[in-house]
Design a protein around this motif. Sequence first.
Motif, PDB file in Angstrom:
ATOM      1  N   LEU A  29     113.156  95.106  98.404  1.00  0.00           N
ATOM      2  CA  LEU A  29     113.872  95.509  99.544  1.00  0.00           C
ATOM      3  C   LEU A  29     115.065  96.457  99.192  1.00  0.00           C
ATOM      4  O   LEU A  29     115.992  95.741  98.360  1.00  0.00           O
ATOM      5  N   PRO A  30     115.234  97.553  99.574  1.00  0.00           N
ATOM      6  CA  PRO A  30     116.603  98.284  99.299  1.00  0.00           C
ATOM      7  C   PRO A  30     117.598  97.625 100.072  1.00  0.00           C
ATOM      8  O   PRO A  30     117.473  97.187 101.205  1.00  0.00           O
ATOM      9  N   LEU A  31     118.825  97.144  99.518  1.00  0.00           N
ATOM     10  CA  LEU A  31     119.808  96.206 100.054  1.00  0.00           C
ATOM     11  C   LEU A  31     120.933  97.092 100.097  1.00  0.00           C
ATOM     12  O   LEU A  31     121.512  97.708  99.239  1.00  0.00           O
ATOM     13  N   ARG A  32     121.561  97.192 101.467  1.00  0.00           N
ATOM     14  CA  ARG A  32     122.989  97.895 101.622  1.00  0.00           C
ATOM     15  C   ARG A  32     124.058  97.002 101.010  1.00  0.00           C
ATOM     16  O   ARG A  32     124.998  97.558 100.646  1.00  0.00           O
ATOM     17  N   GLN A  33     124.176  95.991 101.018  1.00  0.00           N
ATOM     18  CA  GLN A  33     125.316  95.001 100.943  1.00  0.00           C
ATOM     19  C   GLN A  33     125.294  94.868  99.293  1.00  0.00           C
ATOM     20  O   GLN A  33     124.381  95.068  98.529  1.00  0.00           O
ATOM     21  N   LYS A  34     126.587  95.112  98.741  1.00  0.00           N
ATOM     22  CA  LYS A  34     127.010  95.013  97.321  1.00  0.00           C
ATOM     23  C   LYS A  34     127.102  93.615  96.717  1.00  0.00           C
ATOM     24  O   LYS A  34     126.660  93.118  95.669  1.00  0.00           O
ATOM     25  N   LYS A  35     127.735  92.795  97.452  1.00  0.00           N
ATOM     26  CA  LYS A  35     128.230  91.252  97.269  1.00  0.00           C
ATOM     27  C   LYS A  35     127.127  90.438  97.350  1.00  0.00           C
ATOM     28  O   LYS A  35     126.076  90.462  98.241  1.00  0.00           O
ATOM     29  N   PRO A  36     126.690  89.450  96.188  1.00  0.00           N
ATOM     30  CA  PRO A  36     125.668  88.765  96.287  1.00  0.00           C
ATOM     31  C   PRO A  36     125.488  87.757  97.367  1.00  0.00           C
ATOM     32  O   PRO A  36     124.043  87.585  97.886  1.00  0.00           O
ATOM     33  N   ASP A  37     126.648  87.165  97.812  1.00  0.00           N
ATOM     34  CA  ASP A  37     126.392  86.343  99.015  1.00  0.00           C
ATOM     35  C   ASP A  37     126.003  87.225 100.111  1.00  0.00           C
ATOM     36  O   ASP A  37     125.189  86.537 101.190  1.00  0.00           O
ATOM     37  N   MET A  38     126.592  88.430 100.392  1.00  0.00           N
ATOM     38  CA  MET A  38     126.267  89.296 101.541  1.00  0.00           C
ATOM     39  C   MET A  38     124.764  89.522 101.231  1.00  0.00           C
ATOM     40  O   MET A  38     123.999  89.907 102.467  1.00  0.00           O
ATOM     41  N   GLN A  39     124.181  89.841 100.343  1.00  0.00           N
ATOM     42  CA  GLN A  39     122.834  90.420 100.106  1.00  0.00           C
ATOM     43  C   GLN A  39     122.003  89.166 100.451  1.00  0.00           C
ATOM     44  O   GLN A  39     120.908  89.321 100.941  1.00  0.00           O
ATOM     45  N   MET A  40     122.283  88.129  99.929  1.00  0.00           N
ATOM     46  CA  MET A  40     121.577  86.838 100.740  1.00  0.00           C
ATOM     47  C   MET A  40     121.547  86.893 102.176  1.00  0.00           C
ATOM     48  O   MET A  40     120.216  86.446 102.760  1.00  0.00           O
ATOM     49  N   LEU A  41     122.681  87.121 102.646  1.00  0.00           N
ATOM     50  CA  LEU A  41     122.481  87.139 104.262  1.00  0.00           C
ATOM     51  C   LEU A  41     121.684  88.486 105.064  1.00  0.00           C
ATOM     52  O   LEU A  41     121.235  88.269 105.764  1.00  0.00           O
ATOM     53  N   GLU A  42     121.890  89.412 103.996  1.00  0.00           N
ATOM     54  CA  GLU A  42     121.194  90.492 104.470  1.00  0.00           C
ATOM     55  C   GLU A  42     119.757  90.476 104.446  1.00  0.00           C
ATOM     56  O   GLU A  42     118.781  90.745 105.438  1.00  0.00           O
ATOM     57  N   MET A  43     119.047  89.662 103.458  1.00  0.00           N
ATOM     58  CA  MET A  43     117.746  89.522 103.351  1.00  0.00           C
ATOM     59  C   MET A  43     117.398  88.420 104.436  1.00  0.00           C
ATOM     60  O   MET A  43     116.267  88.684 105.105  1.00  0.00           O
ATOM     61  N   ALA A  44     118.170  87.531 104.702  1.00  0.00           N
ATOM     62  CA  ALA A  44     117.926  86.436 105.804  1.00  0.00           C
ATOM     63  C   ALA A  44     117.877  87.201 107.264  1.00  0.00           C
ATOM     64  O   ALA A  44     116.987  87.017 107.821  1.00  0.00           O
ATOM     65  N   ALA A  45     118.695  88.204 107.323  1.00  0.00           N
ATOM     66  CA  ALA A  45     118.741  89.043 108.711  1.00  0.00           C
ATOM     67  C   ALA A  45     117.543  89.519 108.955  1.00  0.00           C
ATOM     68  O   ALA A  45     117.163  89.995 109.966  1.00  0.00           O
ATOM     69  N   LYS A  46     116.897  90.294 107.869  1.00  0.00           N
ATOM     70  CA  LYS A  46     115.834  91.208 107.800  1.00  0.00           C
ATOM     71  C   LYS A  46     114.527  90.544 108.206  1.00  0.00           C
ATOM     72  O   LYS A  46     113.739  91.033 108.248  1.00  0.00           O
ATOM     73  N   MET A  47     114.468  89.046 107.801  1.00  0.00           N
ATOM     74  CA  MET A  47     113.234  88.408 107.790  1.00  0.00           C
ATOM     75  C   MET A  47     112.482  88.449 108.915  1.00  0.00           C
ATOM     76  O   MET A  47     111.198  88.754 108.967  1.00  0.00           O
TER      77      MET A  47
END
Length: 361
Positions: free
Chosen positions: A107-125
Motif C-alpha cells: 500500500l502506498p502510504l501518505r504518512q511518514k512517521k511509523p506510528d501514523m503509518q500504522m494508523l493510516e493502514m488501520a484507517a484504510k482497512m
Amino acid sequence: MAENGLLEVPRGLDKVVVDTTSIAATDKDGWLIYRGYKATELAAKLHFEKAAYLVVYGSIPNDAKLKRFSSFLESNSSIDGATDEVIGLLPMDAKVIDGVRSVVSMLPLRQKKPDMQMLEMAAKMPRIISNCYRAKRSMKPLGCIEGNYAERFYYLLTGKEDVESARYFERLLILYMEHEFNASTFALRVTASTLADPQAAFTTALATIKGPLHGGANAEILNYMLKMKRKSEAVELVDRKLGNKEKIMGFGHRIYKTMDPRAQFIKGQLRTLSKSRKMGKLLEMAEAVEKEMWVKKGLPANLDFYAAIYMYLLGIDEAFYTPIFAAARSFGWAAHYMEQVANNKLIRPDSRYTGRTGLKL
Ligand code: COA
C-alpha cells in the motif's frame, strides 16, 4: 533450567510472560481491560473512535483530540486507483483476508512517521476489505457516506446506511480491538523487534490472524450452526464432533478457561438483536451448544462463537468475518507496534535440538 544455562518454557508459550505491556490485560476477576477500563464497559458506552484512541494513546481523549483522531481516520480511509487496480488482479478465488494481506503489504502510504503509518493502514482497512470482496464478485466499489467509523464500515460491508445496526456492530468492533499478546499481536511484535517497517509488521499480523485457531475461527462457526434445525440437535452435534476428535470452532481459549466476558456481553446484545430481527431460534440453539460443550468438555464459548451469530443477524456476509476482526484488531496492533519500538529488544528465542549430530559426508 535446561542444559547450557537455557531456560525451558512450556510449548506454545502457555502461561509464559515474555514482556510487559500497559495496553491490555485480563484482570484477576477474568475481565478484559484496555488501559485500565473494562472492555465490555467501553463497548457499551463509547463510540469506536474514542475506544481506539484510548487503546492507541493510553487515555480517554478530550473533544479536540477525539475530533482530530476521528478526522484522521476518515481522511486516511480511501485508497488510490493503482491500489484498486491491484485488487482487480487478485486471483478470483482469493479469500478476502488474503487479498487484504497482499494489498496492505504494498500500500502506498501518505504518512511518514511509523506510528501514523500504522494508523493510516488501520484507517484504510474497511475500504480495502470492501473493495477486495466486491472485486471478486464483479461488483463496483461502494461510494462514501457521512458517519462515524462504525457507520462507514457497516455501509462498506452491507451497502446499508443503518445507524442502529452500525451501533450493534460497533460494540463488537470494540471487543475485537485488543487482547494483549495474542498470536497476531505477538507476531507483529516479533517483526517490529527486528526494526522492520510498520507495513512489514502489519502484514505479519494479517498473515497470523487468518488461522482457524485465531481469527479464522469466526468464519467456520456458521458452517455448523446454520445446519442445525432445533436445539435438541446440540447434543448430537457436540457428541459427533468430539467423537471424531474435531475441534469445535468458537470454544476454548488460551486465557479464558471458564468464561470469556466478551462472549457473554455479545450474547446479551444478541438477546435484544435477535428479538428485533425475529431470529430467536438461532440464539436458543447456540445456547444449547454452549451448554453441551461445557458439560461434555468443560470449555466455554469464546467471543468468536457469539460474534459469528451476531454478524449473521446484522446481515454481514461470512466472507467478511475474519477481515472485520483484523480491522478492529489493527488499532491494538498500532498500540503494540509503538510500545515495542519504544523499548525494543529483539525477540529471538532458542530451541532444543532433537535432530541428528555427527554425520559425515
Ligand atoms: N473443541 C474441542 N476440543 C477443544 C477445543 C475445541 N474448540 N479447544 C480445546 N480443546 C481441547 C483440546 O483438544 C485439548 O484436549 P486434550 O487435552 O484432550 O488434548 C484441550 O482442550 C486443550 O486445548 P488446547 O488446544 O491445547 O488449548 P490451547 O490453549 O492451546 O488452545 C485454542 C486454545 C483457542 C486454540 C483452542 O481452544 C481451540 O482450538 N479452539 C477452537 C478455535 C477457536 O475457537 N479459536 C478462537 C480463539 S478466540
